[in-house]
Design a protein around this motif. Structure first.
Motif, PDB file in Angstrom:
ATOM      1  N   LEU A 299      38.997  46.355  35.642  1.00  0.00           N
ATOM      2  CA  LEU A 299      40.019  46.148  36.667  1.00  0.00           C
ATOM      3  C   LEU A 299      40.004  44.745  37.260  1.00  0.00           C
ATOM      4  CD1 LEU A 299      39.526  49.513  38.593  1.00  0.00           C
ATOM      5  CD2 LEU A 299      41.365  48.971  36.995  1.00  0.00           C
ATOM      6  N   ALA A 300      38.955  43.962  36.973  1.00  0.00           N
ATOM      7  CA  ALA A 300      38.806  42.660  37.616  1.00  0.00           C
ATOM      8  C   ALA A 300      40.004  41.750  37.354  1.00  0.00           C
ATOM      9  CB  ALA A 300      37.515  41.995  37.158  1.00  0.00           C
ATOM     10  N   GLU A 301      40.592  41.830  36.165  1.00  0.00           N
ATOM     11  CA  GLU A 301      41.691  40.931  35.814  1.00  0.00           C
ATOM     12  C   GLU A 301      42.967  41.227  36.590  1.00  0.00           C
ATOM     13  OE1 GLU A 301      42.315  40.764  31.645  1.00  0.00           O
ATOM     14  OE2 GLU A 301      40.311  40.025  31.204  1.00  0.00           O
ATOM     15  N   ILE A 302      43.097  42.465  37.111  1.00  0.00           N
ATOM     16  CA  ILE A 302      44.301  42.774  37.871  1.00  0.00           C
ATOM     17  C   ILE A 302      44.028  42.737  39.367  1.00  0.00           C
ATOM     18  CG2 ILE A 302      45.342  44.138  36.031  1.00  0.00           C
ATOM     19  CD1 ILE A 302      44.460  46.645  37.421  1.00  0.00           C
ATOM     20  N   GLN A 303      42.869  42.213  39.737  1.00  0.00           N
ATOM     21  CA  GLN A 303      42.554  42.037  41.138  1.00  0.00           C
ATOM     22  C   GLN A 303      43.322  40.846  41.684  1.00  0.00           C
ATOM     23  OE1 GLN A 303      38.538  40.946  41.918  1.00  0.00           O
ATOM     24  NE2 GLN A 303      38.703  41.136  44.132  1.00  0.00           N
ATOM     25  N   GLY A 304      44.048  41.045  42.774  1.00  0.00           N
ATOM     26  CA  GLY A 304      44.783  39.955  43.404  1.00  0.00           C
ATOM     27  C   GLY A 304      44.058  39.412  44.611  1.00  0.00           C
ATOM     28  N   LYS A 305      44.658  38.441  45.261  1.00  0.00           N
ATOM     29  CA  LYS A 305      44.012  37.818  46.419  1.00  0.00           C
ATOM     30  C   LYS A 305      43.878  38.776  47.595  1.00  0.00           C
ATOM     31  CE  LYS A 305      48.327  35.923  48.281  1.00  0.00           C
ATOM     32  NZ  LYS A 305      49.015  34.693  48.720  1.00  0.00           N
ATOM     33  N   ASP A 306      44.661  39.853  47.587  1.00  0.00           N
ATOM     34  CA  ASP A 306      44.616  40.809  48.691  1.00  0.00           C
ATOM     35  C   ASP A 306      43.696  41.992  48.427  1.00  0.00           C
ATOM     36  OD1 ASP A 306      46.481  39.310  50.120  1.00  0.00           O
ATOM     37  OD2 ASP A 306      48.164  40.325  49.132  1.00  0.00           O
ATOM     38  N   VAL A 307      43.102  42.065  47.213  1.00  0.00           N
ATOM     39  CA  VAL A 307      42.258  43.198  46.842  1.00  0.00           C
ATOM     40  C   VAL A 307      40.795  42.796  46.935  1.00  0.00           C
ATOM     41  CG1 VAL A 307      41.657  44.832  45.021  1.00  0.00           C
ATOM     42  CG2 VAL A 307      44.035  44.131  45.346  1.00  0.00           C
ATOM     43  N   GLY A 308      39.975  43.639  47.563  1.00  0.00           N
ATOM     44  CA  GLY A 308      38.574  43.321  47.793  1.00  0.00           C
ATOM     45  C   GLY A 308      37.674  43.659  46.620  1.00  0.00           C
ATOM     46  N   TYR A 309      36.363  43.654  46.885  1.00  0.00           N
ATOM     47  CA  TYR A 309      35.330  43.873  45.870  1.00  0.00           C
ATOM     48  C   TYR A 309      35.484  45.243  45.218  1.00  0.00           C
ATOM     49  CZ  TYR A 309      30.571  44.949  44.252  1.00  0.00           C
ATOM     50  OH  TYR A 309      29.482  45.322  43.529  1.00  0.00           O
ATOM     51  N   LEU A 310      35.487  45.266  43.892  1.00  0.00           N
ATOM     52  CA  LEU A 310      35.709  46.500  43.138  1.00  0.00           C
ATOM     53  C   LEU A 310      34.383  47.211  42.879  1.00  0.00           C
ATOM     54  CD1 LEU A 310      38.283  45.098  40.551  1.00  0.00           C
ATOM     55  CD2 LEU A 310      38.682  45.956  42.856  1.00  0.00           C
ATOM     56  N   SER A 311      33.835  47.851  43.877  1.00  0.00           N
ATOM     57  CA  SER A 311      32.562  48.542  43.697  1.00  0.00           C
ATOM     58  C   SER A 311      32.781  49.882  43.009  1.00  0.00           C
ATOM     59  CB  SER A 311      31.861  48.737  45.046  1.00  0.00           C
ATOM     60  OG  SER A 311      32.711  49.379  45.957  1.00  0.00           O
ATOM     61  N   SER A 312      31.859  50.253  42.131  1.00  0.00           N
ATOM     62  CA  SER A 312      32.002  51.459  41.320  1.00  0.00           C
ATOM     63  C   SER A 312      31.649  52.710  42.113  1.00  0.00           C
ATOM     64  CB  SER A 312      31.099  51.391  40.086  1.00  0.00           C
ATOM     65  OG  SER A 312      31.488  50.308  39.272  1.00  0.00           O
ATOM     66  N   ILE A 313      32.351  53.799  41.794  1.00  0.00           N
ATOM     67  CA  ILE A 313      32.084  55.092  42.413  1.00  0.00           C
ATOM     68  C   ILE A 313      31.372  56.012  41.425  1.00  0.00           C
ATOM     69  CG2 ILE A 313      33.093  57.086  43.565  1.00  0.00           C
ATOM     70  CD1 ILE A 313      35.569  55.314  44.094  1.00  0.00           C
ATOM     71  N   ASP A 314      31.926  56.124  40.216  1.00  0.00           N
ATOM     72  CA  ASP A 314      31.313  57.005  39.223  1.00  0.00           C
ATOM     73  C   ASP A 314      31.392  56.379  37.840  1.00  0.00           C
ATOM     74  OD1 ASP A 314      33.972  57.814  38.149  1.00  0.00           O
ATOM     75  OD2 ASP A 314      34.129  58.876  40.049  1.00  0.00           O
ATOM     76  N   HIS A 315      30.607  56.937  36.934  1.00  0.00           N
ATOM     77  CA  HIS A 315      30.435  56.304  35.624  1.00  0.00           C
ATOM     78  C   HIS A 315      30.105  57.377  34.593  1.00  0.00           C
ATOM     79  CE1 HIS A 315      29.634  53.065  32.868  1.00  0.00           C
ATOM     80  NE2 HIS A 315      28.359  53.370  32.727  1.00  0.00           N
ATOM     81  N   SER A 316      30.790  57.351  33.452  1.00  0.00           N
ATOM     82  CA  SER A 316      30.547  58.312  32.374  1.00  0.00           C
ATOM     83  C   SER A 316      30.365  57.585  31.052  1.00  0.00           C
ATOM     84  CB  SER A 316      31.711  59.305  32.246  1.00  0.00           C
ATOM     85  OG  SER A 316      31.821  60.113  33.399  1.00  0.00           O
ATOM     86  N   VAL A 317      29.462  58.115  30.232  1.00  0.00           N
ATOM     87  CA  VAL A 317      29.212  57.555  28.902  1.00  0.00           C
ATOM     88  C   VAL A 317      29.104  58.705  27.906  1.00  0.00           C
ATOM     89  CG1 VAL A 317      27.713  56.102  27.481  1.00  0.00           C
ATOM     90  CG2 VAL A 317      27.897  55.658  29.945  1.00  0.00           C
ATOM     91  N   TRP A 318      29.818  58.600  26.781  1.00  0.00           N
ATOM     92  CA  TRP A 318      29.694  59.546  25.670  1.00  0.00           C
ATOM     93  C   TRP A 318      29.095  58.780  24.502  1.00  0.00           C
ATOM     94  CZ3 TRP A 318      33.696  59.309  29.048  1.00  0.00           C
ATOM     95  CH2 TRP A 318      34.009  60.482  29.751  1.00  0.00           C
ATOM     96  N   LEU A 319      27.985  59.271  23.980  1.00  0.00           N
ATOM     97  CA  LEU A 319      27.242  58.590  22.923  1.00  0.00           C
ATOM     98  C   LEU A 319      27.563  59.251  21.583  1.00  0.00           C
ATOM     99  CD1 LEU A 319      23.988  58.551  25.032  1.00  0.00           C
ATOM    100  CD2 LEU A 319      25.385  56.538  24.526  1.00  0.00           C
ATOM    101  N   HIS A 320      28.282  58.539  20.710  1.00  0.00           N
ATOM    102  CA  HIS A 320      28.740  59.116  19.445  1.00  0.00           C
ATOM    103  C   HIS A 320      27.781  58.860  18.287  1.00  0.00           C
ATOM    104  CE1 HIS A 320      32.306  59.468  21.814  1.00  0.00           C
ATOM    105  NE2 HIS A 320      32.599  58.182  21.758  1.00  0.00           N
TER     106      HIS A 320
END
Length: 281
Positions: free
Chosen positions: A209-230
């Motif tokens: 999401l960092a690339e669509i962060q504008g000057k009015d949007v703050g720090y994009l801290s993560s809430i949750d995270h999922s990984v599927w190992l194939h």
């Protein structure tokens, strides 16, 4: 006093919106993966660094995976992980890991892991394990096609024992891109747990999401995270990380990702939700 979750730094990852530091070079991945056994289902990660920045979330995810792997039979490996970043961790403090053995069946096992600092939960996750078996091997995800030799060196910043390359040359002030290649320089040997833990470590590296962060949007801290190992990877070889933004709304943003080897095989899939809010004026 604890801050409310929506105002706290709820991810322990490096700030994906911040400039990447080209001067840092750390090579302690295996030390970060070393756990001290306290009780049969309790471990402590004693690796600490004198760094005022928050603890890197991928490191905690990897440590939780290693702790859970120590409580299952050797013929079972993790195939999925779903976790929540609850508080910002401190890089200067050890992490205590509590494992709960929720289920042990003939083919699958399930574990819950809670990571704490100072008696407070910073990260919690559930993990599923499966016996290794033969089955149809078919990939529907399109291989991105890439040549690591045509990519440009990119500093690994605070990430341990890692080399990185990106599509464009690195410039001071640049953010880590959504598409990049990485490999680990540590001696991971032939232990699949160390390779899977390294992949988990890598999976929290950047933000889609960092690339669509504008000057009015703050720090994009993560809430949750999922990984599927194939697949069981060889993380000393180059892998391509490709992240895709999906949507933002209600103060949150979602992005998904794929990690591919040089043959174009999809090794792992990821998904992460982050805070996505206006800056305070």
């Amino acid at each position: 006093m604890d801050q409310p979750k929506e105002d706290a730094v709820s991810s322990t990852e490096p700030n994906p919106a911040a400039a990447w530091d080209p001067t840092v070079d750390l090579n302690d991945l295996l030390e970060a993966f070393t756990l001290e056994r306290i009780d049969p289902d309790c471990y402590r990660a004693n690796y600490v660094v004198d760094d005022p920045k928050p603890l890197y979330g991928g490191q905690v995810v990897a440590q939780c995976l290693i702790a859970a792997c120590r409580t299952v039979d050797d013929d079972r490996l993790p195939h999925s992980l779903h976790g929540y970043f609850l508080r910002g961790g401190a890089a200067q403090e050890p992490v205590l890991l509590h494992v709960s053995r929720d289920f042990d069946g003939r083919s699958f096992a399930s574990r819950r892991v809670v990571a704490k600092q100072d008696g407070k939960v910073v990260f919690s996750c559930t993990m599923s394990f499966a016996r290794q078996s033969d089955g149809p091997d078919h990939q529907t995800a399109e291989s991105p096609g890439w040549d690591v030799e045509r990519l440009h060196e990119f500093p690994s910043g605070r990430l341990q024992s890692m080399q990185m390359r990106a599509l464009v040359p690195f410039e001071l002030g640049q953010r880590l891109p959504r598409k990049f290649a990485a490999r680990f320089t540590a001696d991971l040997g032939d232990d699949p747990v160390l390779h899977l833990a390294s992949l988990a470590y890598l999976s929290d590296t950047s933000s889609g999401l960092a690339e669509i962060q504008g000057k009015d949007v703050g720090y994009l801290s993560s809430i949750d995270h999922s990984v599927w190992l194939h697949q069981i990877p060889d993380m000393t070889q180059w892998h391509l990380v490709e992240l895709e933004p999906r949507c933002t709304g209600a103060g949150r943003g979602l992005f998904t990702g794929g990690i591919f080897d040089q043959a174009g095989r999809l090794i792992a899939s990821t998904a992460q939700e982050s805070l996505f809010r206006y800056r305070r004026q």
